[in-house]
Motif scaffolding. Sequence first.
Motif, PDB file in Angstrom:
ATOM      1  N   ARG A  60       0.926  -1.132   0.015  1.00  0.00           N
ATOM      2  CA  ARG A  60       0.020  -0.139  -0.015  1.00  0.00           C
ATOM      3  C   ARG A  60       0.863   1.223  -0.109  1.00  0.00           C
ATOM      4  O   ARG A  60       1.601   1.602   0.995  1.00  0.00           O
ATOM      5  CB  ARG A  60      -0.952  -0.010   1.162  1.00  0.00           C
ATOM      6  N   GLY A  61       0.907   1.875  -1.172  1.00  0.00           N
ATOM      7  CA  GLY A  61       1.906   3.258  -1.230  1.00  0.00           C
ATOM      8  C   GLY A  61       1.298   4.224  -0.315  1.00  0.00           C
ATOM      9  O   GLY A  61       0.169   4.392   0.204  1.00  0.00           O
ATOM     10  N   SER A  62       2.298   5.245  -0.203  1.00  0.00           N
ATOM     11  CA  SER A  62       1.993   6.425   0.398  1.00  0.00           C
ATOM     12  C   SER A  62       1.618   7.661  -0.621  1.00  0.00           C
ATOM     13  O   SER A  62       1.355   8.729  -0.271  1.00  0.00           O
ATOM     14  CB  SER A  62       2.864   6.928   1.354  1.00  0.00           C
ATOM     15  N   GLY A  63       1.974   7.250  -1.919  1.00  0.00           N
ATOM     16  CA  GLY A  63       1.703   8.512  -2.977  1.00  0.00           C
ATOM     17  C   GLY A  63       2.894   9.358  -2.981  1.00  0.00           C
ATOM     18  O   GLY A  63       3.263  10.173  -3.957  1.00  0.00           O
ATOM     19  N   LYS A  64       3.880   8.967  -1.990  1.00  0.00           N
ATOM     20  CA  LYS A  64       5.115   9.944  -1.869  1.00  0.00           C
ATOM     21  C   LYS A  64       6.222   9.449  -2.722  1.00  0.00           C
ATOM     22  O   LYS A  64       6.433   8.423  -2.843  1.00  0.00           O
ATOM     23  CB  LYS A  64       5.457  10.036  -0.424  1.00  0.00           C
ATOM     24  N   SER A  65       6.813  10.512  -3.209  1.00  0.00           N
ATOM     25  CA  SER A  65       8.032  10.274  -4.226  1.00  0.00           C
ATOM     26  C   SER A  65       9.182  10.140  -3.521  1.00  0.00           C
ATOM     27  O   SER A  65       9.475  10.696  -2.537  1.00  0.00           O
ATOM     28  CB  SER A  65       8.223  11.453  -5.264  1.00  0.00           C
ATOM     29  N   VAL A  66       9.982   8.889  -3.852  1.00  0.00           N
ATOM     30  CA  VAL A  66      11.227   8.660  -3.361  1.00  0.00           C
ATOM     31  C   VAL A  66      12.246   9.108  -4.106  1.00  0.00           C
ATOM     32  O   VAL A  66      12.330   8.802  -5.364  1.00  0.00           O
ATOM     33  CB  VAL A  66      11.244   7.121  -2.942  1.00  0.00           C
ATOM     34  N   SER A  67      13.519   9.842  -3.852  1.00  0.00           N
ATOM     35  CA  SER A  67      14.534  10.176  -4.485  1.00  0.00           C
ATOM     36  C   SER A  67      15.845   9.331  -4.534  1.00  0.00           C
ATOM     37  O   SER A  67      15.933   9.336  -3.243  1.00  0.00           O
ATOM     38  CB  SER A  67      14.729  11.712  -4.297  1.00  0.00           C
ATOM     39  N   VAL A  68      16.390   9.025  -5.434  1.00  0.00           N
ATOM     40  CA  VAL A  68      17.985   8.318  -5.289  1.00  0.00           C
ATOM     41  C   VAL A  68      18.885   9.074  -6.112  1.00  0.00           C
ATOM     42  O   VAL A  68      18.503   9.522  -7.294  1.00  0.00           O
ATOM     43  CB  VAL A  68      17.895   6.801  -5.672  1.00  0.00           C
ATOM     44  N   ILE A  69      19.928   9.241  -5.545  1.00  0.00           N
ATOM     45  CA  ILE A  69      21.205   9.671  -6.371  1.00  0.00           C
ATOM     46  C   ILE A  69      21.831   8.627  -6.855  1.00  0.00           C
ATOM     47  O   ILE A  69      22.551   7.977  -6.236  1.00  0.00           O
ATOM     48  CB  ILE A  69      21.926  10.750  -5.622  1.00  0.00           C
ATOM     49  N   ASP A  70      21.669   8.288  -8.110  1.00  0.00           N
ATOM     50  CA  ASP A  70      22.394   7.056  -8.589  1.00  0.00           C
ATOM     51  C   ASP A  70      24.194   7.869  -9.098  1.00  0.00           C
ATOM     52  O   ASP A  70      23.925   8.847  -9.589  1.00  0.00           O
ATOM     53  CB  ASP A  70      21.995   6.601  -9.982  1.00  0.00           C
ATOM     54  N   GLU A  71      24.979   6.910  -8.733  1.00  0.00           N
ATOM     55  CA  GLU A  71      26.329   7.280  -8.853  1.00  0.00           C
ATOM     56  C   GLU A  71      26.770   7.478 -10.319  1.00  0.00           C
ATOM     57  O   GLU A  71      27.544   8.268 -10.623  1.00  0.00           O
ATOM     58  CB  GLU A  71      27.320   6.375  -8.266  1.00  0.00           C
ATOM     59  N   LEU A  72      25.739   6.840 -11.325  1.00  0.00           N
ATOM     60  CA  LEU A  72      26.300   7.234 -12.664  1.00  0.00           C
ATOM     61  C   LEU A  72      25.240   8.086 -13.313  1.00  0.00           C
ATOM     62  O   LEU A  72      25.408   8.819 -14.420  1.00  0.00           O
ATOM     63  CB  LEU A  72      26.660   5.704 -13.268  1.00  0.00           C
ATOM     64  N   CYS A  73      23.895   7.841 -12.966  1.00  0.00           N
ATOM     65  CA  CYS A  73      22.751   8.246 -13.565  1.00  0.00           C
ATOM     66  C   CYS A  73      22.210   9.565 -13.203  1.00  0.00           C
ATOM     67  O   CYS A  73      21.386  10.213 -13.694  1.00  0.00           O
ATOM     68  CB  CYS A  73      21.812   7.430 -13.749  1.00  0.00           C
ATOM     69  N   GLY A  74      22.744   9.956 -11.953  1.00  0.00           N
ATOM     70  CA  GLY A  74      22.253  11.299 -11.376  1.00  0.00           C
ATOM     71  C   GLY A  74      20.762  10.912 -10.534  1.00  0.00           C
ATOM     72  O   GLY A  74      20.582   9.711 -10.221  1.00  0.00           O
ATOM     73  N   GLU A  75      19.996  11.937 -10.139  1.00  0.00           N
ATOM     74  CA  GLU A  75      18.891  11.749  -9.485  1.00  0.00           C
ATOM     75  C   GLU A  75      17.731  10.927 -10.217  1.00  0.00           C
ATOM     76  O   GLU A  75      17.379  11.231 -11.555  1.00  0.00           O
ATOM     77  CB  GLU A  75      18.481  13.122  -9.332  1.00  0.00           C
TER      78      GLU A  75
END
Length: 310
Positions: A150-165
């Motif tokens: 069950r999601g929260s609708g909130k976005s999660v952000s990740v900084i990938d070491e090669l591809c960026g955010e």
Amino acid sequence: MPHSAGRFAPSPTGDLHVGNLRTALAAWLFSRADQSPFWLRFEDLDRNAIRSEFYESQPRDLRALGIDFDGEPVLQSERLDLYLDAVKTLTKSAETYECFCSRKEVREAAQAPNGGIATLGRYPGTCRDLTAAQRQTKIDSGRPPAIRLRGSGKSVSVIDELCGEVSGNYDDLVIVRNDGTPAYNLVVVVDDADQGVELVVRADDLLDSTPAHVGLARLLGLPVPRYAHVPLVVGADQFRLSKQEGAVTLVDRIDAGETPTEVLSFLAQSLGLIDSSQTVDTAADLLGEFDPQNLPTDQLQLPSDYLQPS
Ligand code: GLU
């Protein structure tokens, strides 16, 4: 302090193709250049697709290129309890719901003119808030449920070491398939945490799933690894590489008259680690020069001699 413990996680469903070998080489270099451990983990939960000979041939081909591993390979098929514990944890905190939809129904809902959220290619939410009576009707129909988050609708952000955010969410993610098998998106998170993986290096077809993995790790209270996604190797017309397409495995290349050293040199050239006139004997020879910042960011289209029907 080394801090790049890594892994390569193939499915034993076929021999590794050059795209898999290239991803494995990059992952190994990230870890070994940092003197960190590197593990092999077999994603073997899909019992219908796996074949026993590939548990032998995959590590054999990797070792032929100088890609080595710490300890014995880990088999997901031997760790079901670990995954089911994670499902229990999520279910206890009411983060899950049963979903009785077939793939076809999800697809059809997505194609309906008023498909709403499903037009974005996501689950339309049919089973998200069933009443007890509706749920009973579905159970009585005899179809076993999958379990979704069950999601929260909130976005999660990740900084990938090669591809960026990269951003996304884990809304409605399937964590157990309707045949009872824990789903890839859950097990990868549980395994990486359990094994102490600090840096996940894999092909960039999984980049879009990564925010969901990070969200799931947080929900489970697990450490979140760093991520580096390397561009895919593609076949003709930018299609995903497949064995059907041509001479793309190490054994195919050897049958075509190449040595493992030549295959390794091709992979190293394609990763920008050596130039096209150079060769290299074994993966360890690349450690001195390895700089992740110099890795290519474009997909690699294989030369035509790799793509002849084998
Ligand atoms: N088994 C996946 C693949 O071969 C890799 C999954 C992962 O590295 O997380 O593409």
